[in-house]
Design an enzyme around this catalytic site. Sequence first.
Site, mmCIF file in Angstrom:
data_model
loop_
_atom_site.group_PDB
_atom_site.id
_atom_site.type_symbol
_atom_site.label_atom_id
_atom_site.label_comp_id
_atom_site.label_asym_id
_atom_site.label_seq_id
_atom_site.Cartn_x
_atom_site.Cartn_y
_atom_site.Cartn_z
ATOM 1 N N HIS A 107 49.936 50.217 44.394
ATOM 2 C CA HIS A 107 49.026 49.061 44.239
ATOM 3 C C HIS A 107 49.147 48.108 45.440
ATOM 4 C CE1 HIS A 107 46.762 46.675 40.953
ATOM 5 N NE2 HIS A 107 46.457 46.166 42.127
ATOM 6 N N ARG B 19 40.906 49.795 39.409
ATOM 7 C CA ARG B 19 41.898 49.683 38.341
ATOM 8 C C ARG B 19 42.155 51.075 37.768
ATOM 9 N NH1 ARG B 19 43.449 45.601 40.118
ATOM 10 N NH2 ARG B 19 43.430 43.522 39.181
HETATM 11 P P1 NAP Z 1 33.570 41.932 42.331
HETATM 12 O O1 NAP Z 1 33.103 41.170 43.505
HETATM 13 O O2 NAP Z 1 33.472 41.320 40.982
HETATM 14 O O3 NAP Z 1 32.801 43.332 42.341
HETATM 15 C C1 NAP Z 1 32.800 44.197 41.238
HETATM 16 C C2 NAP Z 1 31.697 45.216 41.453
HETATM 17 O O4 NAP Z 1 31.752 46.172 40.391
HETATM 18 C C3 NAP Z 1 30.296 44.603 41.421
HETATM 19 O O5 NAP Z 1 29.457 45.245 42.345
HETATM 20 C C4 NAP Z 1 29.838 44.900 40.008
HETATM 21 O O6 NAP Z 1 28.444 45.036 39.830
HETATM 22 C C5 NAP Z 1 30.464 46.257 39.793
HETATM 23 N N1 NAP Z 1 30.585 46.558 38.358
HETATM 24 C C6 NAP Z 1 31.303 45.891 37.440
HETATM 25 N N2 NAP Z 1 31.135 46.466 36.231
HETATM 26 C C7 NAP Z 1 30.276 47.492 36.421
HETATM 27 C C8 NAP Z 1 29.717 48.454 35.568
HETATM 28 N N3 NAP Z 1 30.001 48.487 34.258
HETATM 29 N N4 NAP Z 1 28.880 49.358 36.091
HETATM 30 C C9 NAP Z 1 28.581 49.324 37.404
HETATM 31 N N5 NAP Z 1 29.090 48.445 38.295
HETATM 32 C C10 NAP Z 1 29.922 47.538 37.782
HETATM 33 O O7 NAP Z 1 35.096 42.326 42.518
HETATM 34 P P2 NAP Z 1 35.915 42.537 43.875
HETATM 35 O O8 NAP Z 1 36.431 41.260 44.358
HETATM 36 O O9 NAP Z 1 35.101 43.385 44.773
HETATM 37 O O10 NAP Z 1 37.150 43.379 43.315
HETATM 38 C C11 NAP Z 1 36.921 44.628 42.679
HETATM 39 C C12 NAP Z 1 38.164 45.092 41.969
HETATM 40 O O11 NAP Z 1 39.115 45.575 42.909
HETATM 41 C C13 NAP Z 1 38.937 44.006 41.208
HETATM 42 O O12 NAP Z 1 38.353 43.734 39.962
HETATM 43 C C14 NAP Z 1 40.298 44.640 41.071
HETATM 44 O O13 NAP Z 1 40.336 45.388 39.877
HETATM 45 C C15 NAP Z 1 40.374 45.593 42.268
HETATM 46 N N6 NAP Z 1 41.387 45.192 43.252
HETATM 47 C C16 NAP Z 1 42.377 46.073 43.549
HETATM 48 C C17 NAP Z 1 43.314 45.740 44.509
HETATM 49 C C18 NAP Z 1 44.387 46.706 44.902
HETATM 50 O O14 NAP Z 1 45.275 46.347 45.668
HETATM 51 N N7 NAP Z 1 44.323 47.932 44.463
HETATM 52 C C19 NAP Z 1 43.236 44.502 45.163
HETATM 53 C C20 NAP Z 1 42.220 43.643 44.826
HETATM 54 C C21 NAP Z 1 41.290 43.997 43.870
HETATM 55 P P3 NAP Z 1 27.473 43.786 40.114
HETATM 56 O O15 NAP Z 1 27.394 43.728 41.616
HETATM 57 O O16 NAP Z 1 26.201 44.169 39.517
HETATM 58 O O17 NAP Z 1 28.123 42.597 39.478
HETATM 59 C C1 GLV Z 2 44.857 43.159 42.796
HETATM 60 O O1 GLV Z 2 44.846 44.178 42.196
HETATM 61 C C2 GLV Z 2 43.897 42.115 42.609
HETATM 62 O O2 GLV Z 2 43.127 42.188 41.652
HETATM 63 O O3 GLV Z 2 43.888 41.167 43.438
#
Ligand code: NAP
Ligand code: GLV
Length: 317
Positions: free
Chosen positions: A279, A231
Amino acid sequence: MSTPPIPSSPILFHAPKLSQDLWLTALRDALSPRSVVTWEAVEDPVAIDTLISAREVAEVLPHLPNLRTLVNLTAGIDYLVPLEIPESVAVHRLIDAGMGAQMAEYALHWAIHFQRDFDRYSATTRAGVWTRLTYRPPGDLHCGVLGLGVLGTQVAERLRDAGFSVSGWSRSPRIVSGVQCLSGAESLERFLSETEILVNLLPGTAETRGILNGARLDGLPKGAVVINLGRGSTLLLDDLLNRLDAGHLRAAVLDVTDPEPPPSGHPVWTHPRVFLTPHVSAQTQIGPAVAVVAEIIAAKERGEEGVGRVSDLTRGY
Ligand code: NAP
Ligand code: GLV
């Protein structure tokens, strides 16, 4: 054991920015015999217990007093946090749904771009200079993935499989084979000091806001690259640009910014060492996303929780 009856109320699909025809067709095919309607076709909002939505939840939420399930068509849920969704509503986010492979592909592309010095060759050949740099195999470069969740883990694994040396950082301890896993605030400095290619996949939360500030960027080795895919709120753009212009950082790849898009005329649009994409590193794809939605709704109908339940919205991810 008897099967619970299929609920008779329609499911509301409210995501006006998505292609209505394509999504409605796919959702109706997958969720039949439940009917799926858009807001304009809702006869009785009080009867709606299930909402499939993306970023426009706030437009309909106040009209749905009996909502029980909200399936969010994105992985990140940062924009749901301020909405004060009642605890009686089970919020689900997309787990992977085809995004992990896209994200890993995007990250690997850029890791190879810098490992093979394509950015440098682009600059030198445009200047009419024909010169070769020493080849560095991927194992000589250290990639660090911030966030080892559903997407960060797949990115780390893909980079590892391509031969890069990889570490990852998360809030709680994680184990990913062949990846050095660190966790907790106390290890962030060390993680950054070893990272030449930083891939950020942290969610946007109160805790991660501005986590990549000037001091942390200074903690990266000279010549490091920052790739932000999580983000925009996590990275302070002015601090990043300062470090690029001062020569501390080699380049940045920004798929997310804060705000999005960046203001017109902002230097990230034209900076020669910033690579900007709108994005798109992992887009929600209809087929895999609808399959996950159908799985969640079928689980609910069996009285089960379903995948991707966000246990605590205030945590922000
Ligand atoms: P997820 O499974 O919830 O993983 C989030 C990771 O971040 C986890 O490992 C979590 O730690 C860690 N985290 C959260 N807060 C933290 C903190 N304060 N300090 C250290 N580590 C922290 O989410 P995901 O499905 O992988 O997605 C991740 C993010 O990608 C989404 O939230 C979204 O913002 C972004 N995204 C972007 C796109 C794009 O097109 N650019 C698309 C999809 C998603 P823990 O393992 O300990 O919980
Ligand atoms: C895209 O940014 C998502 O969170 O799926």
